[in-house]
Design a protein around this motif. Sequence first.
Motif, PDB file in Angstrom:
ATOM      1  N   ARG A  41     -10.071  -7.696  17.363  1.00 44.67           N
ATOM      2  CA  ARG A  41     -11.272  -8.218  16.728  1.00 44.67           C
ATOM      3  C   ARG A  41     -11.212  -8.132  15.208  1.00 44.67           C
ATOM      4  O   ARG A  41     -12.071  -8.681  14.521  1.00 44.67           O
ATOM      5  CB  ARG A  41     -12.511  -7.490  17.259  1.00 44.67           C
ATOM      6  N   PHE A  42     -10.258  -7.411  14.658  1.00 45.21           N
ATOM      7  CA  PHE A  42     -10.097  -7.380  13.208  1.00 45.21           C
ATOM      8  C   PHE A  42      -9.386  -8.649  12.745  1.00 45.21           C
ATOM      9  O   PHE A  42      -8.233  -8.885  13.100  1.00 45.21           O
ATOM     10  CB  PHE A  42      -9.256  -6.175  12.782  1.00 45.21           C
ATOM     11  N   ILE A  43     -10.034  -9.459  11.922  1.00 49.13           N
ATOM     12  CA  ILE A  43      -9.316 -10.584  11.337  1.00 49.13           C
ATOM     13  C   ILE A  43      -8.331 -10.065  10.292  1.00 49.13           C
ATOM     14  O   ILE A  43      -7.360 -10.731   9.955  1.00 49.13           O
ATOM     15  CB  ILE A  43     -10.278 -11.617  10.720  1.00 49.13           C
ATOM     16  N   SER A  44      -8.563  -8.848   9.784  1.00 47.54           N
ATOM     17  CA  SER A  44      -7.623  -8.218   8.849  1.00 47.54           C
ATOM     18  C   SER A  44      -6.232  -8.142   9.468  1.00 47.54           C
ATOM     19  O   SER A  44      -5.235  -8.533   8.849  1.00 47.54           O
ATOM     20  CB  SER A  44      -8.092  -6.801   8.490  1.00 47.54           C
ATOM     21  N   ASP A  45      -6.141  -7.644  10.701  1.00 49.23           N
ATOM     22  CA  ASP A  45      -4.855  -7.493  11.365  1.00 49.23           C
ATOM     23  C   ASP A  45      -4.284  -8.833  11.807  1.00 49.23           C
ATOM     24  O   ASP A  45      -3.073  -8.975  11.958  1.00 49.23           O
ATOM     25  CB  ASP A  45      -4.994  -6.564  12.580  1.00 49.23           C
ATOM     26  N   PHE A  46      -5.156  -9.808  12.031  1.00 49.83           N
ATOM     27  CA  PHE A  46      -4.698 -11.138  12.420  1.00 49.83           C
ATOM     28  C   PHE A  46      -4.005 -11.840  11.259  1.00 49.83           C
ATOM     29  O   PHE A  46      -2.979 -12.499  11.446  1.00 49.83           O
ATOM     30  CB  PHE A  46      -5.884 -11.971  12.902  1.00 49.83           C
ATOM     31  N   LEU A  47      -4.543 -11.704  10.062  1.00 54.68           N
ATOM     32  CA  LEU A  47      -3.970 -12.368   8.900  1.00 54.68           C
ATOM     33  C   LEU A  47      -2.904 -11.533   8.205  1.00 54.68           C
ATOM     34  O   LEU A  47      -1.939 -12.075   7.664  1.00 54.68           O
ATOM     35  CB  LEU A  47      -5.082 -12.722   7.897  1.00 54.68           C
ATOM     36  N   LEU A  48      -3.078 -10.229   8.183  1.00 56.81           N
ATOM     37  CA  LEU A  48      -2.121  -9.326   7.531  1.00 56.81           C
ATOM     38  C   LEU A  48      -1.335  -8.626   8.634  1.00 56.81           C
ATOM     39  O   LEU A  48      -1.683  -7.531   9.071  1.00 56.81           O
ATOM     40  CB  LEU A  48      -2.862  -8.322   6.638  1.00 56.81           C
ATOM     41  N   VAL A 134     -14.275  -3.125   7.132  1.00 54.25           N
ATOM     42  CA  VAL A 134     -12.845  -3.264   6.838  1.00 54.25           C
ATOM     43  C   VAL A 134     -12.493  -4.725   6.604  1.00 54.25           C
ATOM     44  O   VAL A 134     -11.773  -5.068   5.649  1.00 54.25           O
ATOM     45  CB  VAL A 134     -11.991  -2.669   7.977  1.00 54.25           C
ATOM     46  N   ASP A 135     -13.000  -5.612   7.448  1.00 53.81           N
ATOM     47  CA  ASP A 135     -12.693  -7.039   7.305  1.00 53.81           C
ATOM     48  C   ASP A 135     -13.266  -7.612   6.010  1.00 53.81           C
ATOM     49  O   ASP A 135     -12.657  -8.480   5.376  1.00 53.81           O
ATOM     50  CB  ASP A 135     -13.235  -7.823   8.497  1.00 53.81           C
ATOM     51  N   THR A 136     -14.450  -7.169   5.623  1.00 55.68           N
ATOM     52  CA  THR A 136     -15.054  -7.657   4.389  1.00 55.68           C
ATOM     53  C   THR A 136     -14.179  -7.308   3.187  1.00 55.68           C
ATOM     54  O   THR A 136     -13.942  -8.151   2.308  1.00 55.68           O
ATOM     55  CB  THR A 136     -16.464  -7.076   4.205  1.00 55.68           C
ATOM     56  N   VAL A 137     -13.687  -6.079   3.155  1.00 50.68           N
ATOM     57  CA  VAL A 137     -12.802  -5.666   2.063  1.00 50.68           C
ATOM     58  C   VAL A 137     -11.500  -6.461   2.102  1.00 50.68           C
ATOM     59  O   VAL A 137     -11.021  -6.955   1.078  1.00 50.68           O
ATOM     60  CB  VAL A 137     -12.520  -4.156   2.144  1.00 50.68           C
ATOM     61  N   SER A 138     -10.921  -6.609   3.292  1.00 50.38           N
ATOM     62  CA  SER A 138      -9.638  -7.308   3.423  1.00 50.38           C
ATOM     63  C   SER A 138      -9.752  -8.759   2.990  1.00 50.38           C
ATOM     64  O   SER A 138      -8.895  -9.282   2.269  1.00 50.38           O
ATOM     65  CB  SER A 138      -9.142  -7.237   4.866  1.00 50.38           C
ATOM     66  N   THR A 289      -7.383   3.072   6.056  1.00 53.30           N
ATOM     67  CA  THR A 289      -6.462   1.952   5.858  1.00 53.30           C
ATOM     68  C   THR A 289      -6.669   1.326   4.495  1.00 53.30           C
ATOM     69  O   THR A 289      -7.650   1.616   3.794  1.00 53.30           O
ATOM     70  CB  THR A 289      -6.679   0.899   6.969  1.00 53.30           C
ATOM     71  N   VAL A 290      -5.759   0.437   4.138  1.00 53.42           N
ATOM     72  CA  VAL A 290      -5.914  -0.386   2.943  1.00 53.42           C
ATOM     73  C   VAL A 290      -5.201  -1.712   3.199  1.00 53.42           C
ATOM     74  O   VAL A 290      -4.090  -1.736   3.727  1.00 53.42           O
ATOM     75  CB  VAL A 290      -5.343   0.306   1.689  1.00 53.42           C
ATOM     76  N   PRO A 291      -5.845  -2.842   2.869  1.00 57.34           N
ATOM     77  CA  PRO A 291      -5.185  -4.137   3.019  1.00 57.34           C
ATOM     78  C   PRO A 291      -4.233  -4.378   1.854  1.00 57.34           C
ATOM     79  O   PRO A 291      -4.562  -4.081   0.702  1.00 57.34           O
ATOM     80  CB  PRO A 291      -6.347  -5.127   3.004  1.00 57.34           C
ATOM     81  N   VAL A 292      -3.061  -4.929   2.154  1.00 56.61           N
ATOM     82  CA  VAL A 292      -2.058  -5.175   1.128  1.00 56.61           C
ATOM     83  C   VAL A 292      -1.561  -6.611   1.246  1.00 56.61           C
ATOM     84  O   VAL A 292      -1.096  -7.023   2.313  1.00 56.61           O
ATOM     85  CB  VAL A 292      -0.861  -4.203   1.271  1.00 56.61           C
ATOM     86  N   VAL A 293      -1.681  -7.379   0.178  1.00 59.35           N
ATOM     87  CA  VAL A 293      -1.110  -8.720   0.112  1.00 59.35           C
ATOM     88  C   VAL A 293       0.240  -8.609  -0.579  1.00 59.35           C
ATOM     89  O   VAL A 293       0.323  -8.289  -1.763  1.00 59.35           O
ATOM     90  CB  VAL A 293      -2.029  -9.697  -0.647  1.00 59.35           C
ATOM     91  N   LEU A 294       1.308  -8.833   0.183  1.00 60.05           N
ATOM     92  CA  LEU A 294       2.661  -8.688  -0.346  1.00 60.05           C
ATOM     93  C   LEU A 294       3.129  -9.944  -1.065  1.00 60.05           C
ATOM     94  O   LEU A 294       3.879  -9.865  -2.042  1.00 60.05           O
ATOM     95  CB  LEU A 294       3.633  -8.368   0.795  1.00 60.05           C
ATOM     96  N   GLU A 295       2.721 -11.090  -0.589  1.00 62.97           N
ATOM     97  CA  GLU A 295       3.209 -12.357  -1.139  1.00 62.97           C
ATOM     98  C   GLU A 295       2.034 -13.271  -1.474  1.00 62.97           C
ATOM     99  O   GLU A 295       1.525 -13.997  -0.618  1.00 62.97           O
ATOM    100  CB  GLU A 295       4.149 -13.054  -0.138  1.00 62.97           C
ATOM    101  N   PRO A 296       1.564 -13.253  -2.716  1.00 63.67           N
ATOM    102  CA  PRO A 296       0.440 -14.114  -3.088  1.00 63.67           C
ATOM    103  C   PRO A 296       0.714 -15.598  -2.845  1.00 63.67           C
ATOM    104  O   PRO A 296      -0.212 -16.362  -2.564  1.00 63.67           O
ATOM    105  CB  PRO A 296       0.261 -13.828  -4.582  1.00 63.67           C
TER     106      PRO A 296
END
Length: 307
Positions: A41-48, A134-138, A289-296
């Motif tokens: 249900r986390f879109i954070s984990d779906f996209l990252l 978490v998803d809002t932050v991500s 946790t922390v969301p990380v974008v590796l490749e902008p």
Amino acid sequence: MASYTYPTLHPSGSITAEQARLLLGSNRLIARRLAEISQMRFISDFLLTQSLDASAGGVFYETGEEIFAPAASELVAPGASYPKVILPEGVLEAARAVKRGIGTDVTDEKIAERGGGVATRALLKLANTVIRDVDTVSMAVIASVVSSTFASPGGAWASAGAVVQALTAIRQQRADLGLGFDLDTVVLSGDDYAALLAMFIDDGALPREAGNIAISGNIPVDLYGFTWTTSPHYTGTNPLLVDRDNLGGMADQNLQSPDWARYGDSGVEGQTERITGADKWTVRARRVTVPVVLEPLAGVQITSTGL
């Protein structure tokens, strides 16, 4: 590791008051129930999608790293040595994992009067809150880091054909950069998703069989070579087109607290505590946790869509 599908329904079914007391008395059972509720249900984990380790409290990572060597390969004669190069490195960044949590009380009176469902509803609300926050932050991190924009080729999205044509053109132009990115996932706000769904229905652009998303209501959906998804926690004004395999990851930290438990691969942890003399249980949920974008450049904001 199993492929990630976002989202799925939370577990259904009722439990008795006695089962609720057993549930509330076990950190392990609380963690399992929270994992079942929050799984997929986390879109954070779906996209990252990449798994990053924040066991030391944070994570170091490189962004903008070149995927090619700085020199071409060469013909190598039999018995000769291979040429060597120094590979370029990206920009070193750091991110610190943060702990987000919430708790509530479940009294003996509530269980006796309303049944065991009181406990599962409490856990559902706690899990939903952690997911939302978490998803809002991500999503805010993704929207801020993926700063490159691309005006929709052909202008406003006035038809299903125009939408697919624009997405395909943007996808190809990013692929032509030779960075190894394949932008194949479209992320939309709720309003934009509804507008596009209506457009595809009006244009007869959806499959007639059971896979028709207007009938099934499934999100995300694979259509015309793209994965389409939406989240109430994405509030950006422009659609996003991303490469989920390369965009980034969630860096979870396992604090290994003796009075907390986690179940399976879920990052959500649970804790239960019997408050002696107060006739109640305190249950808590958290994720560190922390969301990380590796490749902008593994994503782009699409402007001028008219949505």
